[in-house]
Enzyme design. Structure first.
Site, PDB file in Angstrom:
ATOM      1  N   GLU A 165      -0.875  -8.302   4.424  1.00 24.73           N
ATOM      2  CA  GLU A 165      -0.716  -9.222   6.628  1.00 24.73           C
ATOM      3  C   GLU A 165      -1.964  -9.239   7.171  1.00 24.73           C
ATOM      4  OE1 GLU A 165      -0.360  -4.538   5.951  1.00 24.73           O
ATOM      5  OE2 GLU A 165      -0.696  -6.355   5.038  1.00 24.73           O
ATOM      6  N   CYS A 189       0.754  -0.603  -0.389  1.00 24.40           N
ATOM      7  CA  CYS A 189      -0.106   0.195   0.489  1.00 24.40           C
ATOM      8  C   CYS A 189       0.658   0.853  -0.118  1.00 24.40           C
ATOM      9  CB  CYS A 189      -1.040  -0.517   0.660  1.00 24.40           C
ATOM     10  SG  CYS A 189      -2.514   0.733   0.962  1.00 24.40           S
ATOM     11  N   HIS A 239      -3.421  -5.660   1.156  1.00 23.20           N
ATOM     12  CA  HIS A 239      -2.949  -5.865   2.443  1.00 23.20           C
ATOM     13  C   HIS A 239      -2.831  -7.467   2.509  1.00 23.20           C
ATOM     14  CE1 HIS A 239      -2.310  -1.553   3.911  1.00 23.20           C
ATOM     15  NE2 HIS A 239      -3.160  -1.592   3.086  1.00 23.20           N
TER      16      HIS A 239
END
Length: 227
Positions: free
Chosen positions: A204, A86, A202
């Site tokens: 994660e 990002c 994302h």
């Protein structure tokens, strides 16, 4: 493998990234600060998501000049592994490490939702271990529209540098599943050397059983298996 996660003023995904690498994947992580001038012996640098320096001027434009970034650029140019997620992707596109730019979403709105990605490259560590299917990964950005001039886009395609494309749940890369207007539905790219990775979604945030989604963990596992 020793990872280094950089924190800039305005980073808000650094702790998510550290948690995923340490807890979900059992890796050693070094916390790096934007004013550091030493990568502390890490093998793999991660630039996390957030709003570095408040996204003033242009997302990533100020962070690119942080002291740590001189070392990150050297690391990447010398073949070291670097990943930007990002805002980290935006920062990398401000450096010589990645081609193209991330422009405002074509809706001119901030978008936060789950999307589906399909791996495109067959020659990068981040995608080699993935099946040819859709992966559900969240996005949260206002400037995620990947753009590059025609000659650069041709080079990116010729060198198999497209990592991920936005798709539907069945893995079909179609225009109406493109959340931000990126050229060719691009959600992530790599450099020609295949050691620098950038992606807007994302992973994660989709790497823990408590989130009821571990598709992102598979992306990190591909990295670990293929480096």
């Amino acid at each position: 493998m020793k990872f280094g996660v950089v924190t800039f003023p305005g980073s808000n995904c650094d702790q998510d990234m550290i948690y995923t690498l340490e807890t979900s994947l059992g890796q050693k992580v070094e916390r790096l600060w934007h004013k550091d001038t030493d990568l502390k012996g890490v093998d793999f640098v991660v630039l996390p998501g957030g709003f570095s320096y408040g996204d003033y001027l242009r997302s990533g434009a100020i962070a690119r000049f942080s002291p740590i970034m001189s070392e990150v650029v050297k690391h990447g140019q010398n073949g070291g592994f670097v990943m930007g997620v990002c805002n980290g992707f935006q920062i990398l596109c401000e450096t010589p490490l990645l081609d193209g730019a991330l422009l405002h979403n074509n809706s001119q709105k901030f978008i936060c939702k789950n999307v589906f990605l399909k791996p495109k490259s067959s020659t990068s560590a981040i995608t080699k271990g993935l099946e040819d299917r859709a992966y559900k990964i969240p996005i949260a950005h206002g400037e995620g529209r990947f753009y590059a001039p025609d000659d650069m886009m041709k080079s990116i395609q010729d060198n198999d540098q497209i990592l991920f494309q936005y798709c539907d749940a069945e893995g079909n890369v179609v225009e109406n599943e493109n959340p931000n207007g990126s050229l060719l539905n691009i959600a992530g790219i790599t450099n020609k050397g295949k050691n620098v990775f950038g992606m807007m979604p994302h992973p994660e945030r989709a790497a823990d059983d408590n989130l009821y989604n571990t598709d992102g963990k598979l992306i990190f596992e591909s990295i670990l298996e293929n480096i």
